[in-house]
Design a protein around this motif. Structure first.
Motif, PDB file in Angstrom:
ATOM      1  N   LEU A  35       0.821  -1.626  -0.029  1.00 50.28           N
ATOM      2  CA  LEU A  35       0.016   0.097   0.217  1.00 50.28           C
ATOM      3  C   LEU A  35       1.106   1.508   0.425  1.00 50.28           C
ATOM      4  O   LEU A  35       1.812   1.818   1.039  1.00 50.28           O
ATOM      5  N   GLN A  36       0.971   1.804  -0.839  1.00 45.11           N
ATOM      6  CA  GLN A  36       1.211   3.076  -0.830  1.00 45.11           C
ATOM      7  C   GLN A  36       0.778   4.678  -1.099  1.00 45.11           C
ATOM      8  O   GLN A  36      -0.104   4.368  -1.525  1.00 45.11           O
ATOM      9  N   PRO A  37       1.289   5.172  -0.144  1.00 44.84           N
ATOM     10  CA  PRO A  37      -0.235   6.289   0.118  1.00 44.84           C
ATOM     11  C   PRO A  37       0.343   7.387  -1.082  1.00 44.84           C
ATOM     12  O   PRO A  37       1.558   7.747  -1.457  1.00 44.84           O
ATOM     13  N   PRO A  38      -0.498   8.141  -0.913  1.00 37.05           N
ATOM     14  CA  PRO A  38      -0.393  10.048  -2.247  1.00 37.05           C
ATOM     15  C   PRO A  38       0.755  10.242  -1.380  1.00 37.05           C
ATOM     16  O   PRO A  38       0.481  10.349   0.151  1.00 37.05           O
ATOM     17  N   GLU A  39       1.193  10.825  -2.770  1.00 35.13           N
ATOM     18  CA  GLU A  39       2.520  11.664  -2.354  1.00 35.13           C
ATOM     19  C   GLU A  39       1.861  13.188  -1.199  1.00 35.13           C
ATOM     20  O   GLU A  39       0.974  13.582  -1.754  1.00 35.13           O
ATOM     21  N   GLY A  40       2.346  13.163   0.098  1.00 35.86           N
ATOM     22  CA  GLY A  40       2.186  14.811   0.373  1.00 35.86           C
ATOM     23  C   GLY A  40       0.699  14.315   1.349  1.00 35.86           C
ATOM     24  O   GLY A  40       0.321  15.004   1.812  1.00 35.86           O
ATOM     25  N   GLN A  41       0.428  13.260   1.505  1.00 37.82           N
ATOM     26  CA  GLN A  41      -0.380  12.703   2.257  1.00 37.82           C
ATOM     27  C   GLN A  41      -0.471  11.463   3.764  1.00 37.82           C
ATOM     28  O   GLN A  41       1.101  10.787   3.536  1.00 37.82           O
ATOM     29  N   ASP A  42      -0.991  11.691   5.125  1.00 36.18           N
ATOM     30  CA  ASP A  42      -1.011  10.492   5.909  1.00 36.18           C
ATOM     31  C   ASP A  42      -1.787   9.354   6.073  1.00 36.18           C
ATOM     32  O   ASP A  42      -2.956   9.624   5.226  1.00 36.18           O
ATOM     33  N   LEU A  43      -1.440   8.403   6.608  1.00 33.91           N
ATOM     34  CA  LEU A  43      -1.946   7.801   5.886  1.00 33.91           C
ATOM     35  C   LEU A  43      -2.792   7.305   7.470  1.00 33.91           C
ATOM     36  O   LEU A  43      -2.550   7.803   8.491  1.00 33.91           O
ATOM     37  N   VAL A  44      -4.455   6.943   7.377  1.00 35.54           N
ATOM     38  CA  VAL A  44      -5.461   7.166   8.755  1.00 35.54           C
ATOM     39  C   VAL A  44      -5.778   5.486   8.954  1.00 35.54           C
ATOM     40  O   VAL A  44      -6.223   5.397   7.831  1.00 35.54           O
ATOM     41  N   LEU A  45      -5.721   4.958   9.854  1.00 34.48           N
ATOM     42  CA  LEU A  45      -5.595   3.415   9.809  1.00 34.48           C
ATOM     43  C   LEU A  45      -6.677   3.220  11.105  1.00 34.48           C
ATOM     44  O   LEU A  45      -6.664   3.598  12.411  1.00 34.48           O
ATOM     45  N   THR A  46      -7.854   2.346  11.148  1.00 32.29           N
ATOM     46  CA  THR A  46      -8.435   2.145  11.992  1.00 32.29           C
ATOM     47  C   THR A  46      -8.896  -0.093  12.145  1.00 32.29           C
ATOM     48  O   THR A  46      -9.273  -0.727  11.135  1.00 32.29           O
ATOM     49  N   ALA A  47      -9.140  -0.281  13.332  1.00 27.99           N
ATOM     50  CA  ALA A  47     -10.010  -1.829  13.138  1.00 27.99           C
ATOM     51  C   ALA A  47     -11.014  -1.734  14.245  1.00 27.99           C
ATOM     52  O   ALA A  47     -11.353  -0.680  15.228  1.00 27.99           O
ATOM     53  N   ASP A  48     -12.223  -2.613  13.503  1.00 32.25           N
ATOM     54  CA  ASP A  48     -13.028  -2.811  14.031  1.00 32.25           C
ATOM     55  C   ASP A  48     -13.695  -4.291  14.223  1.00 32.25           C
ATOM     56  O   ASP A  48     -13.573  -5.284  12.727  1.00 32.25           O
ATOM     57  N   ALA A  49     -13.516  -5.073  15.065  1.00 31.34           N
ATOM     58  CA  ALA A  49     -14.185  -6.213  14.875  1.00 31.34           C
ATOM     59  C   ALA A  49     -15.614  -6.495  15.568  1.00 31.34           C
ATOM     60  O   ALA A  49     -16.526  -5.308  16.063  1.00 31.34           O
ATOM     61  N   LEU A  50     -16.557  -7.927  14.829  1.00 32.26           N
ATOM     62  CA  LEU A  50     -17.748  -7.953  14.463  1.00 32.26           C
ATOM     63  C   LEU A  50     -17.907  -9.487  15.112  1.00 32.26           C
ATOM     64  O   LEU A  50     -17.779 -10.227  14.213  1.00 32.26           O
ATOM     65  N   ALA A  78     -14.160   8.480   7.380  1.00 34.05           N
ATOM     66  CA  ALA A  78     -14.437   9.877   7.521  1.00 34.05           C
ATOM     67  C   ALA A  78     -15.195  10.580   8.842  1.00 34.05           C
ATOM     68  O   ALA A  78     -15.162  11.634   8.142  1.00 34.05           O
ATOM     69  N   ALA A  79     -14.919   9.983   9.606  1.00 33.48           N
ATOM     70  CA  ALA A  79     -15.254  10.440  10.516  1.00 33.48           C
ATOM     71  C   ALA A  79     -13.628  11.385  11.115  1.00 33.48           C
ATOM     72  O   ALA A  79     -13.438  13.061  12.016  1.00 33.48           O
ATOM     73  N   LYS A  80     -12.966  11.063  10.590  1.00 31.46           N
ATOM     74  CA  LYS A  80     -11.129  11.757  10.779  1.00 31.46           C
ATOM     75  C   LYS A  80     -10.670  12.276   9.669  1.00 31.46           C
ATOM     76  O   LYS A  80     -10.055  12.956   9.301  1.00 31.46           O
ATOM     77  N   GLY A  81     -12.067  12.756   8.373  1.00 27.08           N
ATOM     78  CA  GLY A  81     -11.692  13.248   7.215  1.00 27.08           C
ATOM     79  C   GLY A  81     -10.483  12.625   6.505  1.00 27.08           C
ATOM     80  O   GLY A  81     -10.276  13.548   5.268  1.00 27.08           O
ATOM     81  N   ALA A  82     -10.954  11.649   6.527  1.00 24.54           N
ATOM     82  CA  ALA A  82     -10.131  10.560   4.803  1.00 24.54           C
ATOM     83  C   ALA A  82     -10.823   9.650   4.206  1.00 24.54           C
ATOM     84  O   ALA A  82     -11.957   9.304   4.616  1.00 24.54           O
ATOM     85  N   ASP A  83     -10.519   9.694   3.487  1.00 31.68           N
ATOM     86  CA  ASP A  83     -10.766   8.769   1.736  1.00 31.68           C
ATOM     87  C   ASP A  83      -9.998   7.709   1.888  1.00 31.68           C
ATOM     88  O   ASP A  83      -9.062   7.263   2.325  1.00 31.68           O
ATOM     89  N   PHE A 139      -7.345   1.629   5.338  1.00 30.00           N
ATOM     90  CA  PHE A 139      -6.525   2.378   5.601  1.00 30.00           C
ATOM     91  C   PHE A 139      -6.805   3.577   5.250  1.00 30.00           C
ATOM     92  O   PHE A 139      -8.069   3.102   3.820  1.00 30.00           O
ATOM     93  N   GLY A 140      -6.969   4.741   5.044  1.00 29.51           N
ATOM     94  CA  GLY A 140      -7.303   6.167   4.651  1.00 29.51           C
ATOM     95  C   GLY A 140      -5.858   6.847   4.447  1.00 29.51           C
ATOM     96  O   GLY A 140      -5.226   6.617   4.910  1.00 29.51           O
ATOM     97  N   ALA A 141      -6.047   7.944   3.580  1.00 28.32           N
ATOM     98  CA  ALA A 141      -5.530   8.790   3.413  1.00 28.32           C
ATOM     99  C   ALA A 141      -6.356  10.173   3.301  1.00 28.32           C
ATOM    100  O   ALA A 141      -7.282  10.441   3.276  1.00 28.32           O
ATOM    101  N   LEU A 142      -5.269  11.323   4.396  1.00 32.52           N
ATOM    102  CA  LEU A 142      -5.760  13.071   3.734  1.00 32.52           C
ATOM    103  C   LEU A 142      -4.415  13.755   3.758  1.00 32.52           C
ATOM    104  O   LEU A 142      -2.879  12.871   3.947  1.00 32.52           O
ATOM    105  N   PRO A 143      -3.817  14.729   3.159  1.00 33.16           N
ATOM    106  CA  PRO A 143      -3.729  15.628   2.887  1.00 33.16           C
ATOM    107  C   PRO A 143      -2.691  15.682   4.896  1.00 33.16           C
ATOM    108  O   PRO A 143      -3.326  15.812   6.028  1.00 33.16           O
TER     109      PRO A 143
END
Length: 331
Positions: A35-50, A78-83, A139-143
């Motif tokens: 997984l390569q994050p877009p240039e100039g962006q941070d990775l955002v990670l989250t996990a949930d178990a069901l 989405a709540a973190k502003g990440a795509d 995994f998500g990304a944002l500026p």
């Protein structure tokens, strides 16, 4: 899930999950993905178990279970502003699993992965003697530097929430009390609405950019509006006031609460809404509303952040209110 055709782990991955895998997953032929994050962006990670019997009913349709597993994670992004960028999934199958059930699960998972531009990157498939258990890491990304945390609420911010609150928890109550007096008041369409909101949340992915552009703090409402707002205020080191009369309710929720007023507590403390709760300076409200309209997302002001040390005051037109609990808790 009754007995039937059996596949080895390699066979079920190749047949059911490899076709829905995204780029970087190597058709699930490796034990890791790239997984390569877009240039100039941070990775955002989250996990949930069901877990079956805790987060969904064991008899729920396979497709609904798959969608919920992915969407609750997309809601966090989405709540973190990440795509979204992609996700990993671990599936622990009980003894009575079938190929047909897993095929329906994988098909729905692939449809949602395509719909939300969040491809499957890999995971694991195991057996368990216990109930069906799922774990998704998304995994998500944002500026760079733009992630919206729970920590930034400031006195004077308005408190807002997307969509409507309480439908999912009332949908769960309806499953538990299908013949109760309040349930009998609801129309078939209202019952269907509440049931669907519990089965399949709608993550506010189209609203992510507006959150990162306007909000000082944000989180998704997963454990109940009252409790989650209290968590946000405490994390930010501020206090706040919640106006219950301003909390957005669907027509179905209003009908249920009208028939049994005690269900208001269920609605605002029960959880599974997966709406976005945020705080926004008053000067940004107009532009945020315009962004919400453009994204097709309803938005309501439900309170105000105040100076203090994490206290939450709840009121309605009659005065202060208190509830026996603030939110759902596993422990």
């Amino acid at each position: 899930m009754t007995s039937g055709e059996r596949l080895s782990e390699d066979e079920l991955i190749a047949r059911l999950f490899a076709p829905i895998a995204g780029a970087g997953a190597f058709s699930l032929k490796d034990d890791a993905a790239r997984l390569q994050p877009p240039e100039g962006q941070d990775l955002v990670l989250t996990a949930d178990a069901l877990v079956a019997g805790v987060h969904f009913f064991a008899t729920d349709p396979a497709g609904s279970v798959a969608r919920k597993a992915l969407r609750v994670n997309l809601s966090d992004l989405a709540a973190k502003g990440a795509d979204p960028l992609g996700f990993l999934i671990t599936v622990a199958l009980p003894p009575d699993w079938t190929v047909d059930w897993l095929a329906a699960f994988a098909a729905a998972l692939g449809e949602d992965a395509h719909r939300y531009h969040c491809p499957l990157l890999g995971g694991d498939t195991v057996r368990t003697p216990g109930p069906l258990t799922l774990s998704v890491t998304a995994f998500g990304a944002l500026p760079t530097g733009r992630m919206v945390t729970r920590l930034g609420a400031r006195p004077g911010d308005r408190i807002l929430v997307t969509g409507t609150i309480g439908d999912a928890s009332l949908g769960l109550a309806l499953r538990s009390e299908p013949t109760s007096a309040w349930a009998n008041v609801l129309s078939p369409a209202e019952k269907a609405h509440l049931a669907d909101r519990y089965l399949q949340p709608e993550p506010r992915c189209l609203f992510a950019r507006a959150i990162r552009d306007h909000a000082n703090a944000a989180m998704d409402v997963s454990d109940g509006l009252v409790g989650d707002l209290a968590k946000l205020l405490k994390a930010s080191g501020v206090s706040g006031e919640l106006d219950l009369d301003a909390v957005p309710l669907s027509a179905a929720a209003r009908a249920a609460i009208g028939a049994r007023p005690q269900l208001l507590e269920t609605a605002v403390t029960g959880g599974d809404d997966y709406e976005i709760l945020c705080t926004v300076p008053e000067g940004r409200l107009t532009s945020l509303r315009a962004a919400a309209d453009a994204a097709g997302v309803a938005l309501s002001v439900i309170g105000e952040v105040q100076a203090g040390k994490g206290e939450l005051a709840i009121r309605d037109q009659r005065g202060p209110r208190q509830f026996g609990r603030q939110s759902f808790s596993h422990f």
